[in-house]
Structure formats: C-alpha cells, structure tokens
Scaffold this motif. Structure first.
Motif, PDB file in Angstrom:
ATOM      1  N   ALA A 274      41.026  84.814  89.361  1.00 13.85           N
ATOM      2  CA  ALA A 274      41.561  86.088  88.868  1.00 13.85           C
ATOM      3  C   ALA A 274      42.960  85.897  88.283  1.00 13.85           C
ATOM      4  O   ALA A 274      43.281  86.451  87.227  1.00 13.85           O
ATOM      5  CB  ALA A 274      41.580  87.124  89.985  1.00 13.85           C
ATOM      6  N   ALA A 275      43.789  85.116  88.954  1.00 11.51           N
ATOM      7  CA  ALA A 275      45.152  84.890  88.468  1.00 11.51           C
ATOM      8  C   ALA A 275      45.154  84.135  87.147  1.00 11.51           C
ATOM      9  O   ALA A 275      45.881  84.502  86.215  1.00 11.51           O
ATOM     10  CB  ALA A 275      45.956  84.134  89.519  1.00 11.51           C
ATOM     11  N   VAL A 276      44.323  83.099  87.052  1.00 15.14           N
ATOM     12  CA  VAL A 276      44.250  82.318  85.812  1.00 15.14           C
ATOM     13  C   VAL A 276      43.709  83.186  84.680  1.00 15.14           C
ATOM     14  O   VAL A 276      44.221  83.145  83.551  1.00 15.14           O
ATOM     15  CB  VAL A 276      43.384  81.055  86.015  1.00 15.14           C
ATOM     16  CG1 VAL A 276      43.044  80.391  84.697  1.00 15.14           C
ATOM     17  CG2 VAL A 276      44.088  80.075  86.941  1.00 15.14           C
ATOM     18  N   ALA A 277      42.692  83.988  84.957  1.00 17.38           N
ATOM     19  CA  ALA A 277      42.127  84.863  83.925  1.00 17.38           C
ATOM     20  C   ALA A 277      43.146  85.904  83.478  1.00 17.38           C
ATOM     21  O   ALA A 277      43.253  86.205  82.279  1.00 17.38           O
ATOM     22  CB  ALA A 277      40.863  85.538  84.444  1.00 17.38           C
ATOM     23  N   LEU A 278      43.914  86.453  84.419  1.00 15.67           N
ATOM     24  CA  LEU A 278      44.940  87.440  84.070  1.00 15.67           C
ATOM     25  C   LEU A 278      46.020  86.823  83.188  1.00 15.67           C
ATOM     26  O   LEU A 278      46.395  87.396  82.158  1.00 15.67           O
ATOM     27  CB  LEU A 278      45.558  88.036  85.327  1.00 15.67           C
ATOM     28  CG  LEU A 278      46.709  89.020  85.106  1.00 15.67           C
ATOM     29  CD1 LEU A 278      46.228  90.243  84.342  1.00 15.67           C
ATOM     30  CD2 LEU A 278      47.317  89.421  86.431  1.00 15.67           C
TER      31      LEU A 278
ATOM     32  N   SER B 228      45.768  84.133  81.361  1.00 15.18           N
ATOM     33  CA  SER B 228      45.164  83.753  80.081  1.00 15.18           C
ATOM     34  C   SER B 228      44.986  84.960  79.173  1.00 15.18           C
ATOM     35  O   SER B 228      45.311  84.905  77.979  1.00 15.18           O
ATOM     36  CB  SER B 228      43.816  83.069  80.314  1.00 15.18           C
ATOM     37  OG  SER B 228      43.977  81.910  81.084  1.00 15.18           O
ATOM     38  N   ALA B 229      44.466  86.058  79.708  1.00 16.83           N
ATOM     39  CA  ALA B 229      44.273  87.267  78.906  1.00 16.83           C
ATOM     40  C   ALA B 229      45.612  87.792  78.407  1.00 16.83           C
ATOM     41  O   ALA B 229      45.735  88.183  77.235  1.00 16.83           O
ATOM     42  CB  ALA B 229      43.542  88.337  79.714  1.00 16.83           C
ATOM     43  N   SER B 230      46.609  87.786  79.260  1.00 17.88           N
ATOM     44  CA  SER B 230      47.935  88.269  78.856  1.00 17.88           C
ATOM     45  C   SER B 230      48.535  87.384  77.771  1.00 17.88           C
ATOM     46  O   SER B 230      49.127  87.879  76.806  1.00 17.88           O
ATOM     47  CB  SER B 230      48.865  88.312  80.060  1.00 17.88           C
ATOM     48  OG  SER B 230      48.373  89.195  81.030  1.00 17.88           O
TER      49      SER B 230
ATOM     50  N   LEU C 123      36.787  87.989  76.970  1.00 14.93           N
ATOM     51  CA  LEU C 123      36.194  87.078  77.959  1.00 14.93           C
ATOM     52  C   LEU C 123      37.115  86.888  79.164  1.00 14.93           C
ATOM     53  O   LEU C 123      36.671  86.968  80.315  1.00 14.93           O
ATOM     54  CB  LEU C 123      35.881  85.725  77.315  1.00 14.93           C
ATOM     55  CG  LEU C 123      34.823  85.735  76.216  1.00 14.93           C
ATOM     56  CD1 LEU C 123      34.726  84.359  75.564  1.00 14.93           C
ATOM     57  CD2 LEU C 123      33.483  86.155  76.771  1.00 14.93           C
ATOM     58  N   PHE C 124      38.392  86.664  78.898  1.00 17.47           N
ATOM     59  CA  PHE C 124      39.345  86.513  79.999  1.00 17.47           C
ATOM     60  C   PHE C 124      39.485  87.815  80.790  1.00 17.47           C
ATOM     61  O   PHE C 124      39.590  87.800  82.021  1.00 17.47           O
ATOM     62  CB  PHE C 124      40.716  86.072  79.483  1.00 17.47           C
ATOM     63  CG  PHE C 124      40.756  84.641  79.022  1.00 17.47           C
ATOM     64  CD1 PHE C 124      40.170  83.627  79.765  1.00 17.47           C
ATOM     65  CD2 PHE C 124      41.388  84.299  77.842  1.00 17.47           C
ATOM     66  CE1 PHE C 124      40.214  82.310  79.346  1.00 17.47           C
ATOM     67  CE2 PHE C 124      41.442  82.981  77.406  1.00 17.47           C
ATOM     68  CZ  PHE C 124      40.854  81.989  78.156  1.00 17.47           C
ATOM     69  N   THR C 125      39.489  88.936  80.090  1.00 20.43           N
ATOM     70  CA  THR C 125      39.590  90.227  80.772  1.00 20.43           C
ATOM     71  C   THR C 125      38.362  90.463  81.645  1.00 20.43           C
ATOM     72  O   THR C 125      38.484  90.934  82.784  1.00 20.43           O
ATOM     73  CB  THR C 125      39.744  91.363  79.751  1.00 20.43           C
ATOM     74  OG1 THR C 125      40.920  91.113  78.973  1.00 20.43           O
ATOM     75  CG2 THR C 125      39.867  92.714  80.424  1.00 20.43           C
ATOM     76  N   PHE C 126      37.183  90.132  81.143  1.00 11.79           N
ATOM     77  CA  PHE C 126      35.959  90.264  81.932  1.00 11.79           C
ATOM     78  C   PHE C 126      36.037  89.413  83.189  1.00 11.79           C
ATOM     79  O   PHE C 126      35.703  89.881  84.283  1.00 11.79           O
ATOM     80  CB  PHE C 126      34.733  89.875  81.095  1.00 11.79           C
ATOM     81  CG  PHE C 126      33.475  89.803  81.899  1.00 11.79           C
ATOM     82  CD1 PHE C 126      32.795  90.959  82.242  1.00 11.79           C
ATOM     83  CD2 PHE C 126      32.964  88.591  82.320  1.00 11.79           C
ATOM     84  CE1 PHE C 126      31.630  90.904  82.994  1.00 11.79           C
ATOM     85  CE2 PHE C 126      31.810  88.514  83.068  1.00 11.79           C
ATOM     86  CZ  PHE C 126      31.141  89.674  83.406  1.00 11.79           C
ATOM     87  N   LEU C 127      36.462  88.161  83.050  1.00 13.45           N
ATOM     88  CA  LEU C 127      36.581  87.280  84.220  1.00 13.45           C
ATOM     89  C   LEU C 127      37.558  87.849  85.242  1.00 13.45           C
ATOM     90  O   LEU C 127      37.294  87.812  86.448  1.00 13.45           O
ATOM     91  CB  LEU C 127      37.049  85.887  83.794  1.00 13.45           C
ATOM     92  CG  LEU C 127      36.004  84.964  83.208  1.00 13.45           C
ATOM     93  CD1 LEU C 127      36.664  83.688  82.705  1.00 13.45           C
ATOM     94  CD2 LEU C 127      34.948  84.638  84.237  1.00 13.45           C
TER      95      LEU C 127
END
Length: 116
Positions: A6-10, A12-14, A56-60
């Motif tokens: 979750a942290a990596v996806a957040l 990455s999306a940001s 994709l990152f937001t979905f993850l």
C-alpha cells in the motif's frame, strides 16, 4: 507485506500524478516551438505512460488498504467473540445478549467504515 504494498503504491501513484504537469508542459512547449519537434514523441509517450500507470497504482493502493481494513475487522470480531466466550454467567445475567450483539455489531461496523 500489504502495508508495504500500500505504501509503495501510494508513493508511486503520487509521484506519477506529480510528474504529469511536467510532461504536459513539455507537450505545450513542443507545440509552441520552445522545444524541438523531435522531443514530442518521447514527451507524449511519457504522458501516455503516466495516465496509464496512475490508475493502476491507485487501484493497488485502494485494494491493499481495503484488504487490510477487512483483516483488522475480522481480527477484532474474532477477539471480541473469544472475550465473550470466557465471561462468567453473571456477566450475561447483567447484560442482555441481544444488546451485546447489537452493540458489537454497530461498533465493528463503525470501525469498518473508518478503515474503508
């Protein structure tokens, strides 16, 4: 591991969202002639990549956080049920079972809504 995902996806999306204006300005600069036309396909490709990766990152991120929330709620229910099982009979004489069940259901529902 879900917290890490979750942290990596957040992050990455940001990062991807914050990079979008840079690529958008590059496209505009190519259109007005401030950058060479040869840079246009690379910049446009980057912009397409950004708008492909961001969802994709937001979905993850959302999926991971929701899954974590459900695990917390399930663990809380399990712990509360175990705590009720070890209570003495006097506890149930003083507290109605229906009221306890309703209270626990409402409180766990509140925790679920907070986490999701």
């Amino acid at each position: 591991s879900k917290v890490l995902l979750a942290a990596v996806a957040l992050v990455s999306a940001s990062t991807v969202v914050l990079a979008a204006p840079l690529f958008s300005s590059g496209v505009i600069e190519c259109l007005i002639g401030a950058r060479p036309e040869s840079a246009f396909p690379r910049i446009l490709g980057g912009l397409v990549g950004i708008y492909t990766l961001e969802p994709l990152f937001t979905f993850l991120y959302v999926r991971s956080v929701c899954s974590l929330g459900e695990e917390v709620v399930a663990s809380l229910r399990r712990d509360l049920f175990r705590a009720l099982l070890v209570q003495r009979v006097e506890f149930f004489d003083q507290n109605r079972a229906g009221e306890l069940a309703a209270l626990l259901s409402v409180e766990i529902g509140t925790v679920r809504q907070t986490l999701n």
